[in-house]
Design a protein around this motif. Structure first.
Motif, mmCIF file in Angstrom:
data_model
loop_
_atom_site.group_PDB
_atom_site.id
_atom_site.type_symbol
_atom_site.label_atom_id
_atom_site.label_comp_id
_atom_site.label_asym_id
_atom_site.label_seq_id
_atom_site.Cartn_x
_atom_site.Cartn_y
_atom_site.Cartn_z
ATOM 1 N N UNK A 197 24.081 -76.124 -36.672
ATOM 2 C CA UNK A 197 24.108 -77.320 -36.593
ATOM 3 C C UNK A 197 24.408 -77.860 -35.155
ATOM 4 N N UNK A 198 25.573 -77.069 -34.738
ATOM 5 C CA UNK A 198 26.160 -77.609 -33.322
ATOM 6 C C UNK A 198 24.862 -77.501 -32.279
ATOM 7 N N UNK A 199 24.265 -76.366 -32.278
ATOM 8 C CA UNK A 199 23.066 -76.316 -31.172
ATOM 9 C C UNK A 199 21.848 -76.984 -31.430
ATOM 10 N N UNK A 200 21.582 -77.273 -32.668
ATOM 11 C CA UNK A 200 20.365 -78.290 -33.063
ATOM 12 C C UNK A 200 20.593 -79.653 -32.723
ATOM 13 N N UNK A 201 21.915 -80.343 -32.695
ATOM 14 C CA UNK A 201 22.245 -81.527 -32.585
ATOM 15 C C UNK A 201 22.428 -81.633 -30.837
ATOM 16 N N UNK A 202 22.764 -80.309 -30.403
ATOM 17 C CA UNK A 202 22.990 -80.362 -28.935
ATOM 18 C C UNK A 202 21.602 -80.681 -28.375
ATOM 19 N N UNK A 203 20.928 -79.876 -28.884
ATOM 20 C CA UNK A 203 19.259 -79.803 -28.470
ATOM 21 C C UNK A 203 18.745 -81.068 -28.548
ATOM 22 N N UNK A 204 18.985 -81.775 -29.647
ATOM 23 C CA UNK A 204 18.436 -83.250 -30.028
ATOM 24 C C UNK A 204 19.052 -84.153 -29.070
ATOM 25 N N UNK A 205 20.198 -84.111 -28.665
ATOM 26 C CA UNK A 205 20.855 -84.969 -27.792
ATOM 27 C C UNK A 205 20.342 -84.732 -26.278
ATOM 28 N N UNK A 206 19.906 -83.599 -26.033
ATOM 29 C CA UNK A 206 19.349 -83.155 -24.751
ATOM 30 C C UNK A 206 17.884 -83.787 -24.539
ATOM 31 N N UNK A 207 17.495 -84.321 -25.554
ATOM 32 C CA UNK A 207 15.710 -84.845 -25.628
ATOM 33 C C UNK A 207 15.909 -86.221 -25.080
ATOM 34 N N UNK A 208 17.258 -86.813 -25.356
ATOM 35 C CA UNK A 208 17.287 -88.281 -25.113
ATOM 36 C C UNK A 208 17.890 -88.235 -23.651
ATOM 37 N N UNK A 209 17.220 -89.134 -22.572
ATOM 38 C CA UNK A 209 17.812 -89.330 -21.255
ATOM 39 C C UNK A 209 19.225 -90.173 -21.360
ATOM 40 N N UNK A 210 18.746 -91.354 -22.039
ATOM 41 C CA UNK A 210 19.931 -92.140 -22.452
ATOM 42 C C UNK A 210 21.355 -91.467 -22.994
ATOM 43 N N UNK A 211 21.214 -90.714 -23.889
ATOM 44 C CA UNK A 211 22.366 -89.900 -24.453
ATOM 45 C C UNK A 211 22.942 -89.017 -23.356
ATOM 46 N N UNK A 212 22.008 -88.127 -22.718
ATOM 47 C CA UNK A 212 22.305 -87.123 -21.813
ATOM 48 C C UNK A 212 23.293 -87.932 -20.483
ATOM 49 N N UNK A 213 22.802 -88.892 -20.047
ATOM 50 C CA UNK A 213 23.244 -89.478 -18.993
ATOM 51 C C UNK A 213 24.651 -90.329 -18.974
ATOM 52 N N UNK A 214 24.793 -90.612 -20.437
ATOM 53 C CA UNK A 214 25.891 -91.469 -20.672
ATOM 54 C C UNK A 214 26.811 -90.815 -21.520
ATOM 55 N N UNK A 215 26.625 -89.762 -22.146
ATOM 56 C CA UNK A 215 27.489 -89.118 -23.214
ATOM 57 C C UNK A 215 27.800 -87.646 -22.955
ATOM 58 N N UNK A 216 28.674 -87.143 -23.572
ATOM 59 C CA UNK A 216 28.992 -85.391 -23.573
ATOM 60 C C UNK A 216 28.042 -85.003 -24.754
ATOM 61 N N UNK A 217 26.892 -84.537 -24.634
ATOM 62 C CA UNK A 217 26.315 -83.859 -25.637
ATOM 63 C C UNK A 217 27.156 -82.930 -26.302
ATOM 64 N N UNK A 218 27.938 -82.121 -25.784
ATOM 65 C CA UNK A 218 28.717 -81.122 -26.643
ATOM 66 C C UNK A 218 29.583 -81.932 -27.665
ATOM 67 N N UNK A 219 30.292 -82.943 -27.035
ATOM 68 C CA UNK A 219 31.379 -83.461 -27.904
ATOM 69 C C UNK A 219 30.603 -84.264 -29.190
ATOM 70 N N UNK A 220 29.290 -84.719 -28.717
ATOM 71 C CA UNK A 220 28.660 -85.181 -29.947
ATOM 72 C C UNK A 220 28.254 -84.346 -30.958
ATOM 73 N N UNK A 221 27.765 -83.263 -30.391
ATOM 74 C CA UNK A 221 27.301 -82.375 -31.402
ATOM 75 C C UNK A 221 28.392 -81.642 -32.180
ATOM 76 N N UNK A 222 29.501 -81.337 -31.415
ATOM 77 C CA UNK A 222 30.721 -80.724 -32.189
ATOM 78 C C UNK A 222 31.453 -81.795 -33.212
ATOM 79 N N UNK A 223 31.436 -83.066 -32.973
ATOM 80 C CA UNK A 223 31.701 -83.926 -34.059
ATOM 81 C C UNK A 223 30.872 -84.216 -35.082
ATOM 82 N N UNK A 224 29.683 -83.845 -34.997
ATOM 83 C CA UNK A 224 28.563 -83.835 -36.224
ATOM 84 C C UNK A 224 28.697 -82.732 -36.771
ATOM 85 N N UNK A 225 29.017 -81.373 -36.118
ATOM 86 C CA UNK A 225 29.330 -80.054 -36.771
ATOM 87 C C UNK A 225 30.530 -80.235 -37.798
#
Length: 245
Positions: free
Chosen positions: A217-245
């Protein structure tokens, strides 16, 4: 600032104490939530009828988990009990949700075979398994389940078949037990050696499986966050993925 240091120390102690108390009560609540009937004594050669909840296939037969049981000498305190039964005859035509009948022997879950070994009795308690046993006759299907009710089981079995096809034995059986929670292809001699060493829990559904699921789940959501320039530039994708996991 001595007063500030005392405040910080007291805050840490308070947080630690609160965490311990919450953890203790969480374990108590968890234990109460999974509480279910347990077979009080062995029952020999009795006709059993129940609904199939889970199937673990083997080269000859397998293991099935049953609920909604009906059999002679079923005590009122044992109503709602779930059992896991070993079957030596062919069960390829059995599906999850089927109502089946067979003759067999039942017993309470076993205690550890060695001191500090894998405690199957406790494991069964948290799996809501109140009895184990074996069938002494073929399984008779009383009522077939809806086709859609066992889709996930078919998906699970296809994964196991793929593992068995790629890996040699006993590696395939151990891998299917660790990844899918199905060790039914494991030969009895190998399983006994694993049980004696006290590591039988690694081929059952355990914390390791939770780690595998959370990691996926962590790696899937980290990958999904990486697809969005808006999320990648403004938020920490690892923290978002970890929170969802």
């Amino acid at each position: 600032f001595p007063s500030h240091d005392i405040y910080r120390k007291n805050k840490i102690v308070a947080i630690y104490t609160t965490s311990v108390i919450i953890g203790f009560y969480a374990s108590v609540i968890r234990t109460e939530l999974v509480a279910s009937p347990v077979l009080s004594e062995p029952i020999q050669d009795v006709w059993i009828k129940g609904k199939v909840n889970d199937i673990q296939y083997a080269t000859s037969g397998g293991r099935i988990t049953l609920s909604e049981l009906a059999f002679h000498d079923l005590k009122q305190s044992e109503n709602g009990i779930r059992i896991k039964v070993t079957v030596k005859t062919n069960i390829d035509d059995i599906s999850i949700g089927d109502i089946v009948s067979f003759k067999g022997t039942l017993m309470p879950p076993m205690a550890p075979s060695i001191p500090d070994g894998f405690d199957y009795r406790t494991f069964a308690y948290y799996q809501k398994i109140g009895g184990t046993g074996y069938a002494t006759s073929r399984l008779i299907i009383k009522n077939k389940a809806e086709v859609t009710s066992h889709f996930i089981e078919k998906l699970r079995q296809s994964a196991i078949s793929r593992i068995v096809e790629i890996l040699p034995q006993p590696a395939a059986s151990i891998a299917s037990g660790m990844l899918v929670g199905d060790s039914s292809y494991l030969k009895q001699k190998v399983y006994e050696k694993i049980k004696i060493t006290g590591i039988a829990h690694v081929i059952a559904i355990s914390g390791m499986h939770m780690v595998v699921v959370v990691s996926i789940i962590f790696f899937v959501f980290r990958w999904l966050c990486g697809l969005s320039h808006y999320i990648s530039l403004r938020f920490d994708a690892k923290k978002i993925a970890a929170l969802i996991s």
